[in-house]
Design a protein around this motif. Structure first.
Motif, mmCIF file in Angstrom:
data_model
loop_
_atom_site.group_PDB
_atom_site.id
_atom_site.type_symbol
_atom_site.label_atom_id
_atom_site.label_comp_id
_atom_site.label_asym_id
_atom_site.label_seq_id
_atom_site.Cartn_x
_atom_site.Cartn_y
_atom_site.Cartn_z
ATOM 1 N N GLU A 1 35.838 42.526 38.149
ATOM 2 C CA GLU A 1 36.690 42.451 39.343
ATOM 3 C C GLU A 1 36.870 41.012 39.811
ATOM 4 N N LYS B 1 34.038 57.083 45.671
ATOM 5 C CA LYS B 1 32.997 56.057 45.769
ATOM 6 C C LYS B 1 32.375 55.981 47.162
ATOM 7 N N ASN C 1 32.261 43.286 41.004
ATOM 8 C CA ASN C 1 31.440 43.090 39.806
ATOM 9 C C ASN C 1 32.119 41.990 38.987
ATOM 10 N N LYS D 1 31.981 42.935 47.428
ATOM 11 C CA LYS D 1 30.999 43.083 46.353
ATOM 12 C C LYS D 1 31.673 43.343 45.011
ATOM 13 N N ASP E 1 34.736 47.115 49.048
ATOM 14 C CA ASP E 1 34.420 47.175 47.621
ATOM 15 C C ASP E 1 35.611 47.790 46.901
HETATM 16 MG MG LIG Z 1 31.966 48.915 41.646
#
Ligand SMILES: [Mg+2]
Ligand SMILES: Nc1ncnc2c1ncn2[C@@H]1O[C@H](COP(=O)(O)OP(=O)(O)OP(=O)(O)O)[C@@H](O)[C@H]1O
Length: 310
Positions: free
Chosen positions: A188, A39, A185, A183, A165
């Motif tokens: 999460e 990521k 979602n 951050k 993240d």
């Molecule tokens: Mg993500």
């Protein structure tokens, strides 16, 4: 400069198939595309496309590790990886007309305790020339769940702005170090707070409660419905225009990249949110993960609606 951290990097191999895949047979691959994966590397590519100087760090090893560094450099990303004895993993994504995407993710090497300690010792010098540090993705075997917490503390100690993240225990422990921004979602945030976060009021309350824990800016991304930002200036909800979606994998990474760029350029929070939504929506329009067309971003930017909420 922006430094992106990828502790569990991989060589991502996209196998483009002409025909649908059939289990138990020999299949010929029509085209292969290899990229530096994980990521943090998606974040790096998108921040580069935004026009920022980007450096990728994390842990790599073996011939695959060398290959990953070369692939990153070819994308205009400086590499400052720590080196481990284990071989960097490969992840294969089979793209065929029937199933669209079938992924095989290797577990990756186990990182030695000494190897991670050596990386932590080197980390302050790796990030010395950067304004912003992003930490993304899963952790490799062998490192503690508090690894992001340690890296967040080191980066904040060096005066950097830090975006974390992650998810689960890594995120929960990372929060204790009060990164500048998180951050999550919706899944999460629900996992983190143990409550449903679907109604807008709930999302606002939850973002605010995380700010009370010492996180300066909390962004909750809501897929096609945009995102919410809670910060000192207030709480803002951004709604993107409807776009023609090609691939939403890595849209969250694009959003992280855009916020890193916004920090670097000292954008005000409202402007940063609109910019991040425009970049992330443009990324949803691109078939390739970690890529977007700046023309799409600019076209979307003027149609993003940002309003104060709560
Ligand atoms: Mg993500
Ligand atoms: N279908 C979509 N249409 C338009 N924009 C989208 C869509 N999906 C995602 N986005 C944009 O990308 C942002 C991040 O998406 P999302 O909430 O899905 O992140 P995520 O789950 O962290 O993604 P990932 O971890 O795969 O990178 C959204 O806030 C939105 O701006």
């Amino acid at each position: 400069m922006i430094t992106t951290v990828t502790l569990n990097a991989s060589i991502d191999k996209a196998y483009h198939m002409e025909h649908e895949i059939v289990g138990g047979t020999v299949m010929r691959v029509a085209r292969v595309a290899n990229s530096a994966g994980g990521k943090g590397l998606n974040v790096a590519r998108v921040a580069r496309l935004c026009g920022s100087d980007v450096q990728a760090t994390g842990l790599v090893g073996g011939f695959n590790g060398q290959y990953l560094e070369a692939l990153a450099e070819a994308d205009g990303i400086r590499s400052r990886f720590g080196h481990i004895a284990g071989e960097t993993r490969s992840c294969v994504n089979i793209l065929d007309p029937m199933f669209s995407s079938t992924e095989f993710l290797e577990p990756g090497p186990t990182v030695g305790v000494d190897e991670f300690e050596a990386y932590l010792a080197e980390f302050p010098s790796i990030i010395a020339g950067s304004d912003v540090v992003t930490l993304s993705g899963s952790l490799p075997a062998g490192v503690g769940k508090d690894s992001y917490q340690k890296l967040v503390r080191l980066a904040l100690g060096e005066g950097k702005r830090v975006i974390l993240d992650s998810s689960g225990e890594e995120l929960r422990l990372g929060l204790e170090a009060s990164p500048t921004m998180i951050k999550p979602n919706q899944d999460e945030i629900e996992a983190l707070l143990g409550a449903m976060a679907t109604a807008q009021d709930n999302v606002v309350t939850q973002a605010r409660s995380l700010r009370e824990d010492g996180v300066e800016q909390v962004v909750i991304s809501l897929g096609k419905d945009g995102a919410l930002l809670a910060c000192e200036e207030g709480c803002f909800r951004a709604i993107p225009p409807k776009v023609k979606v090609a691939n939403t994998v890595g849209c969250g990474d694009s959003m992280v990249a855009a916020f890193a760029v916004a920090f670097e350029r000292a954008m005000a929070p409202r402007e940063a949110l609109a910019y991040a939504i425009a970049v992330a929506s443009a990324a949803a329009m691109s078939p390739n993960t970690g890529e977007y067309d700046p023309a799409d971003r600019d076209a979307i930017m003027s149609h993003v609606e940002v309003r104060a909420v709560g």
